[in-house]
Design a protein around this motif. Structure first.
Motif, PDB file in Angstrom:
ATOM      1  N   GLU A 116       0.835  -1.196   0.000  1.00  0.00           N
ATOM      2  CA  GLU A 116       0.000   0.000   0.000  1.00  0.00           C
ATOM      3  C   GLU A 116       0.879   1.258   0.000  1.00  0.00           C
ATOM      4  OE1 GLU A 116      -4.131   0.999   2.206  1.00  0.00           O
ATOM      5  OE2 GLU A 116      -2.476   0.412   3.485  1.00  0.00           O
TER       6      GLU A 116
ATOM      7  N   ARG B 122      -5.100   8.308   3.258  1.00  0.00           N
ATOM      8  CA  ARG B 122      -6.527   8.368   2.947  1.00  0.00           C
ATOM      9  C   ARG B 122      -7.323   7.503   3.914  1.00  0.00           C
ATOM     10  NH1 ARG B 122      -7.040   5.626  -1.873  1.00  0.00           N
ATOM     11  NH2 ARG B 122      -5.656   7.168  -2.754  1.00  0.00           N
ATOM     12  N   ARG B 123      -6.815   6.293   4.180  1.00  0.00           N
ATOM     13  CA  ARG B 123      -7.504   5.386   5.105  1.00  0.00           C
ATOM     14  C   ARG B 123      -7.535   5.963   6.518  1.00  0.00           C
ATOM     15  NH1 ARG B 123      -4.283   1.073   4.911  1.00  0.00           N
ATOM     16  NH2 ARG B 123      -3.406   1.517   6.951  1.00  0.00           N
ATOM     17  N   GLU B 124      -6.418   6.565   6.957  1.00  0.00           N
ATOM     18  CA  GLU B 124      -6.360   7.160   8.292  1.00  0.00           C
ATOM     19  C   GLU B 124      -7.306   8.356   8.415  1.00  0.00           C
ATOM     20  OE1 GLU B 124      -2.210   8.028   8.682  1.00  0.00           O
ATOM     21  OE2 GLU B 124      -1.704   5.987   9.309  1.00  0.00           O
TER      22      GLU B 124
ATOM     23  N   HIS C 204     -10.004   8.916   6.616  1.00  0.00           N
ATOM     24  CA  HIS C 204     -11.375   8.403   6.550  1.00  0.00           C
ATOM     25  C   HIS C 204     -11.802   7.898   7.923  1.00  0.00           C
ATOM     26  CE1 HIS C 204     -14.551   5.414   5.580  1.00  0.00           C
ATOM     27  NE2 HIS C 204     -14.924   6.345   4.729  1.00  0.00           N
TER      28      HIS C 204
ATOM     29  N   THR D  67     -16.268   4.180   1.911  1.00  0.00           N
ATOM     30  CA  THR D  67     -14.941   3.582   2.030  1.00  0.00           C
ATOM     31  C   THR D  67     -13.888   4.652   1.739  1.00  0.00           C
ATOM     32  OG1 THR D  67     -14.727   2.929  -0.285  1.00  0.00           O
ATOM     33  CG2 THR D  67     -15.833   1.369   1.190  1.00  0.00           C
ATOM     34  N   PRO D  68     -12.651   4.445   2.181  1.00  0.00           N
ATOM     35  CA  PRO D  68     -11.604   5.416   1.863  1.00  0.00           C
ATOM     36  C   PRO D  68     -11.398   5.606   0.364  1.00  0.00           C
ATOM     37  CG  PRO D  68     -10.869   3.942   3.599  1.00  0.00           C
ATOM     38  CD  PRO D  68     -12.188   3.411   3.103  1.00  0.00           C
ATOM     39  N   ASP D  69     -11.558   4.553  -0.406  1.00  0.00           N
ATOM     40  CA  ASP D  69     -11.393   4.664  -1.859  1.00  0.00           C
ATOM     41  C   ASP D  69     -12.491   5.530  -2.480  1.00  0.00           C
ATOM     42  OD1 ASP D  69      -9.096   3.154  -1.919  1.00  0.00           O
ATOM     43  OD2 ASP D  69     -10.177   1.269  -2.228  1.00  0.00           O
TER      44      ASP D  69
END
Length: 75
Positions: free
Chosen positions: A2, A9-11, A13, A48-50
């Motif tokens: 990753e 982005r995931r963090e 989100h 979702t983060p995406d």
């Protein structure tokens, strides 16, 4: 593996949803996390983060190509 953008982005989100799901207002989340209000809104409304990254920046290019088509077509 990753990438750094995906991790960030995931963090973001997760941080936005941790507050948003508790009912914290978008403006307050933005100030707390040091993010722009529009960015927080995008993450809050993404499941979702995406999903938060989809479509960013593409509107400008879509409008430009539309204008270019009009300009070329009128000549």
């Amino acid at each position: 593996m990753e990438g750094l953008r995906a991790i960030k982005r995931r963090e973001r989100h997760a941080a936005v949803h941790a507050l948003y799901d508790k009912g914290v207002q978008i403006d307050v989340i933005a100030k707390t996390l040091g993010l722009d209000r529009k960015t927080v809104r995008r993450y809050a409304h993404a499941s979702t983060p995406d999903d938060a990254s989809r479509g960013t920046g593409s509107r400008r290019y879509g409008q430009m190509s539309h204008c270019q088509d009009l300009w070329i077509g009128s000549g």
